[in-house]
Design an enzyme around this catalytic site. Structure first.
Site, PDB file in Angstrom:
ATOM      1  N   GLY A 125       0.788  -1.103   0.113  1.00 29.19           N
ATOM      2  CA  GLY A 125       0.093  -0.169  -0.003  1.00 29.19           C
ATOM      3  C   GLY A 125       0.840   1.407  -0.098  1.00 29.19           C
ATOM      4  O   GLY A 125       0.429   2.318  -0.747  1.00 29.19           O
ATOM      5  N   THR A 126       1.896   1.303   0.805  1.00 29.32           N
ATOM      6  CA  THR A 126       2.754   2.469   0.875  1.00 29.32           C
ATOM      7  C   THR A 126       3.543   2.435  -0.381  1.00 29.32           C
ATOM      8  O   THR A 126       4.005   3.749  -0.881  1.00 29.32           O
ATOM      9  CB  THR A 126       3.884   2.088   2.055  1.00 29.32           C
ATOM     10  OG1 THR A 126       3.057   1.863   3.263  1.00 29.32           O
ATOM     11  CG2 THR A 126       4.850   3.251   2.131  1.00 29.32           C
ATOM     12  N   THR A 146       6.976  -5.608   6.307  1.00 35.15           N
ATOM     13  CA  THR A 146       5.501  -6.331   6.888  1.00 35.15           C
ATOM     14  C   THR A 146       5.852  -7.859   7.411  1.00 35.15           C
ATOM     15  O   THR A 146       6.919  -8.311   7.056  1.00 35.15           O
ATOM     16  CB  THR A 146       4.484  -6.718   5.396  1.00 35.15           C
ATOM     17  OG1 THR A 146       3.663  -7.333   5.910  1.00 35.15           O
ATOM     18  CG2 THR A 146       5.439  -7.172   4.422  1.00 35.15           C
ATOM     19  N   ASP A 148       3.880  -9.811   7.012  1.00 36.63           N
ATOM     20  CA  ASP A 148       3.158 -10.954   6.051  1.00 36.63           C
ATOM     21  C   ASP A 148       4.358 -11.439   5.026  1.00 36.63           C
ATOM     22  O   ASP A 148       4.081 -12.395   4.487  1.00 36.63           O
ATOM     23  CB  ASP A 148       2.026 -10.127   5.227  1.00 36.63           C
ATOM     24  CG  ASP A 148       1.089  -9.546   6.201  1.00 36.63           C
ATOM     25  OD1 ASP A 148       0.917 -10.065   7.366  1.00 36.63           O
ATOM     26  OD2 ASP A 148       0.369  -8.445   5.797  1.00 36.63           O
ATOM     27  N   ARG A 183      -6.630 -31.751  23.913  1.00 36.31           N
ATOM     28  CA  ARG A 183      -7.702 -30.705  23.153  1.00 36.31           C
ATOM     29  C   ARG A 183      -7.098 -30.450  21.537  1.00 36.31           C
ATOM     30  O   ARG A 183      -5.679 -30.574  21.498  1.00 36.31           O
ATOM     31  CB  ARG A 183      -7.820 -29.499  23.680  1.00 36.31           C
ATOM     32  CG  ARG A 183      -8.642 -29.383  24.903  1.00 36.31           C
ATOM     33  CD  ARG A 183      -8.512 -27.964  25.607  1.00 36.31           C
ATOM     34  NE  ARG A 183      -9.626 -27.891  26.594  1.00 36.31           N
ATOM     35  CZ  ARG A 183      -9.931 -27.037  27.565  1.00 36.31           C
ATOM     36  NH1 ARG A 183      -8.919 -26.016  27.583  1.00 36.31           N
ATOM     37  NH2 ARG A 183     -10.741 -27.122  28.366  1.00 36.31           N
ATOM     38  N   ARG A 192      -2.621 -11.916   5.772  1.00 29.73           N
ATOM     39  CA  ARG A 192      -3.773 -11.650   4.701  1.00 29.73           C
ATOM     40  C   ARG A 192      -3.579 -12.751   3.911  1.00 29.73           C
ATOM     41  O   ARG A 192      -3.824 -13.794   4.195  1.00 29.73           O
ATOM     42  CB  ARG A 192      -2.936 -10.275   4.020  1.00 29.73           C
ATOM     43  CG  ARG A 192      -3.378  -9.120   4.896  1.00 29.73           C
ATOM     44  CD  ARG A 192      -3.239  -7.782   4.194  1.00 29.73           C
ATOM     45  NE  ARG A 192      -1.930  -7.866   3.295  1.00 29.73           N
ATOM     46  CZ  ARG A 192      -1.574  -6.867   2.371  1.00 29.73           C
ATOM     47  NH1 ARG A 192      -2.335  -5.826   2.226  1.00 29.73           N
ATOM     48  NH2 ARG A 192      -0.298  -6.950   1.877  1.00 29.73           N
ATOM     49  N   ARG A 287     -10.631 -25.695  20.820  1.00 29.09           N
ATOM     50  CA  ARG A 287     -10.612 -24.366  21.315  1.00 29.09           C
ATOM     51  C   ARG A 287      -9.784 -23.502  20.015  1.00 29.09           C
ATOM     52  O   ARG A 287      -8.892 -23.918  19.549  1.00 29.09           O
ATOM     53  CB  ARG A 287      -9.523 -24.116  22.680  1.00 29.09           C
ATOM     54  CG  ARG A 287     -10.458 -24.874  23.790  1.00 29.09           C
ATOM     55  CD  ARG A 287     -11.469 -23.973  24.340  1.00 29.09           C
ATOM     56  NE  ARG A 287     -12.052 -24.787  25.698  1.00 29.09           N
ATOM     57  CZ  ARG A 287     -12.932 -25.352  25.917  1.00 29.09           C
ATOM     58  NH1 ARG A 287     -13.421 -26.078  24.790  1.00 29.09           N
ATOM     59  NH2 ARG A 287     -13.168 -25.756  27.026  1.00 29.09           N
ATOM     60  N   HIS A 293      -2.925  -8.754  16.898  1.00 30.01           N
ATOM     61  CA  HIS A 293      -1.857  -7.770  16.765  1.00 30.01           C
ATOM     62  C   HIS A 293      -0.529  -8.004  17.878  1.00 30.01           C
ATOM     63  O   HIS A 293       0.529  -7.231  17.493  1.00 30.01           O
ATOM     64  CB  HIS A 293      -2.456  -6.602  17.207  1.00 30.01           C
ATOM     65  CG  HIS A 293      -3.508  -6.096  16.138  1.00 30.01           C
ATOM     66  ND1 HIS A 293      -4.682  -6.371  15.831  1.00 30.01           N
ATOM     67  CD2 HIS A 293      -3.175  -5.239  14.772  1.00 30.01           C
ATOM     68  CE1 HIS A 293      -5.279  -6.201  14.781  1.00 30.01           C
ATOM     69  NE2 HIS A 293      -4.331  -5.449  14.183  1.00 30.01           N
ATOM     70  N   ARG A 296       2.475  -8.433  15.678  1.00 28.76           N
ATOM     71  CA  ARG A 296       3.252  -7.093  15.125  1.00 28.76           C
ATOM     72  C   ARG A 296       3.867  -6.283  16.082  1.00 28.76           C
ATOM     73  O   ARG A 296       4.459  -5.464  15.910  1.00 28.76           O
ATOM     74  CB  ARG A 296       1.953  -6.218  14.644  1.00 28.76           C
ATOM     75  CG  ARG A 296       1.334  -6.679  13.295  1.00 28.76           C
ATOM     76  CD  ARG A 296       0.966  -5.774  12.268  1.00 28.76           C
ATOM     77  NE  ARG A 296       0.633  -4.623  12.585  1.00 28.76           N
ATOM     78  CZ  ARG A 296      -0.545  -4.254  12.243  1.00 28.76           C
ATOM     79  NH1 ARG A 296      -1.403  -4.879  11.446  1.00 28.76           N
ATOM     80  NH2 ARG A 296      -1.148  -3.013  12.702  1.00 28.76           N
TER      81      ARG A 296
HETATM   82  O1  F6P Z   1      -0.280  -6.466   6.839  1.00 37.48           O
HETATM   83  C1  F6P Z   1      -0.110  -6.690   7.942  1.00 37.48           C
HETATM   84  C2  F6P Z   1      -1.235  -6.898   9.151  1.00 37.48           C
HETATM   85  O2  F6P Z   1      -1.004  -7.306  10.362  1.00 37.48           O
HETATM   86  C3  F6P Z   1      -1.987  -8.269   8.273  1.00 37.48           C
HETATM   87  O3  F6P Z   1      -1.377  -9.590   8.675  1.00 37.48           O
HETATM   88  C4  F6P Z   1      -3.705  -7.994   8.901  1.00 37.48           C
HETATM   89  O4  F6P Z   1      -4.592  -8.832   8.131  1.00 37.48           O
HETATM   90  C5  F6P Z   1      -3.540  -6.613   8.819  1.00 37.48           C
HETATM   91  O5  F6P Z   1      -2.416  -6.078   8.733  1.00 37.48           O
HETATM   92  C6  F6P Z   1      -4.516  -6.264  10.033  1.00 37.48           C
HETATM   93  O6  F6P Z   1      -4.784  -4.933   9.879  1.00 37.48           O
HETATM   94  P1  F6P Z   1      -5.152  -3.966  11.070  1.00 37.48           P
HETATM   95  O7  F6P Z   1      -3.978  -3.666  11.827  1.00 37.48           O
HETATM   96  O8  F6P Z   1      -5.707  -2.682  10.297  1.00 37.48           O
HETATM   97  O9  F6P Z   1      -6.318  -4.836  11.908  1.00 37.48           O
END
Ligand code: F6P
Length: 369
Positions: A125-126, A146, A148, A183, A192, A287, A293, A296
């Site tokens: 995107g950037t 990223t 990803d 379990r 993504r 489960r 997040h 990240r």
């Molecule tokens: O592209 C990085 C990412 O963490 C993806 O793995 C995930 O689908 C998306 O961003 C989540 O985006 P947001 O932070 O907007 O929830």
């Protein structure tokens, strides 16, 4: 666009899209090398392209970027809703976002601030945003990030290795509780439309089943794997599933639509769907956990610190030689570059003949097919 050869005195740096560990390491080397070795001024742009749209930026000194190497996130902030050529400026009568091309405003702010070139750190995107500005004569250098790992033409992006490490630690923890409680544990990872994160973390944690978007799964096969393990005295099953995984002939599970984002679909929830289906069909206690997040955040692992520094260093070398409109890459172990336009808007997914898939099969992992 042919590179314009005029002297560069001031560069802007921004971080766009979802954050990831290692962004600060790039900001640090870009600012330090630009100031100390090229005698440039560096402007930190806040919240990605949003800072250019809203004219929010500040000078960066070497002191500003000192002691940030190990910090997660980005000291500049970021936004994944601010592509200048497709920016939500308000809402219509029905509450739907109204998009406008605000590039002229961005160009004005760049000119007013006397910024000669931009270093744009981000994902596809950037790179799309940078490609749009390049068409208006703004020289850009891209740096790929990223978790990803899905950017074209680079074997790896920084942030990915840290996310794999974090997800693996989570899977290991879930492994032990799965074993105690006998379990089926379905753990959902980000990524993504690319399965890199689930594939790597799944392999690293010895997951019994790994489901990725590139290989649509057969629910019967997944359930039979759990049941078969149970019959053979393995009283638990660990499943690593990508948020983008989908059943054969079926659809991905969408968590939400972020209407004012240029890339509005947010995936999520496939683990819950799978857990219900597995429990209903196998009668095994099941489960679901969505790692979300947490993948990240946090301090970058050493590999990402070095990779991010290598990428940022290359970016500043390209500024020095005025080789504009390139994105830094790593290909077969070497740092290089490719035109930003060749990356923008594209995604690098797992090929079905990737050696990692053969490795997974070799250790008896079910890939859902
Ligand atoms: O592209 C990085 C990412 O963490 C993806 O793995 C995930 O689908 C998306 O961003 C989540 O985006 P947001 O932070 O907007 O929830």
């Amino acid at each position: 666009m042919p590179a314009e050869r005029k002297s560069v005195q001031r560069i802007g740096v921004l971080t766009g899209g979802g954050d990831c560990p290692g962004l600060n390491a790039v900001i640090r080397v870009v600012a330090k090398a630009a100031i100390l070795h090229l005698n440039l001024e560096v402007i930190g742009i806040e919240d990605g392209f949003l800072g250019l749209i809203r004219n929010r930026m500040r000078p960066l000194s070497t002191g500003d970027v000192s002691n940030i190497l190990t910090a997660g996130g980005t000291i500049l902030g970021t936004s994944n809703k601010s592509n200048p050529s497709h920016f939500a400026v308000g809402k219509d009568a029905e509450g739907r976002p109204v998009f406008e091309d605000v590039t002229p405003r961005v160009i004005e702010h760049i000119r007013d601030r006397h910024i000669d070139a931009l270093v744009c750190i981000g994902g596809d995107g950037t790179m799309c945003g940078a490609a749009g500005l390049m068409q208006h004569g703004i020289p850009c250098i891209g740096v790929p990030k990223t978790i990803d790992n899905d950017l074209m033409h680079t074997d790896i992006t920084f942030g990915f290795s840290t996310a794999v490490q974090t997800a693996t630690e989570c899977l290991d923890r879930i492994h032990s509780t799965a074993s105690s409680h006998h379990r089926v544990m379905v753990v959902e990872l980000m990524g993504r439309n690319a399965g890199w994160l689930a594939l790597h973390a799944g392999l690293a944690s010895g997951a019994d089943v790994i489901l990725i978007p590139e290989i649509p799964y057969n629910i019967e096969v997944v359930c039979e794997t759990c049941a078969e393990r149970s019959r053979h005295g393995k009283r638990f099953t660990l499943i690593a599933v990508s948020e983008g995984a989908r059943p054969k002939g079926g659809e991905q599970v969408v968590n939400k639509i972020v209407h004012d984002s240029p890339d509005p679909v947010r995936l999520g929830g496939v683990s819950t769907v799978l857990a219900e289906q597995i429990a209903a069909r196998t009668h095994l206690e099941t489960r679901a956990t969505i790692l979300g997040h947490v993948q990240r955040g946090g301090t970058p692992v050493a590999f990402d610190r070095v990779l991010a520094t290598a990428f940022g260093h290359k970016a500043i070398q390209l500024v020095a030689t005025q080789e504009w409109n390139q994105m830094v890459v790593r290909q077969e172990g070497r740092i290089g570059m490719v035109p930003i336009e060749s990356v923008a808007g594209a995604q690098r997914i797992v090929e079905v003949d990737d050696p990692l898939i053969a490795m997974a099969h070799a250790v008896g992992t079910c890939m859902g097919d």
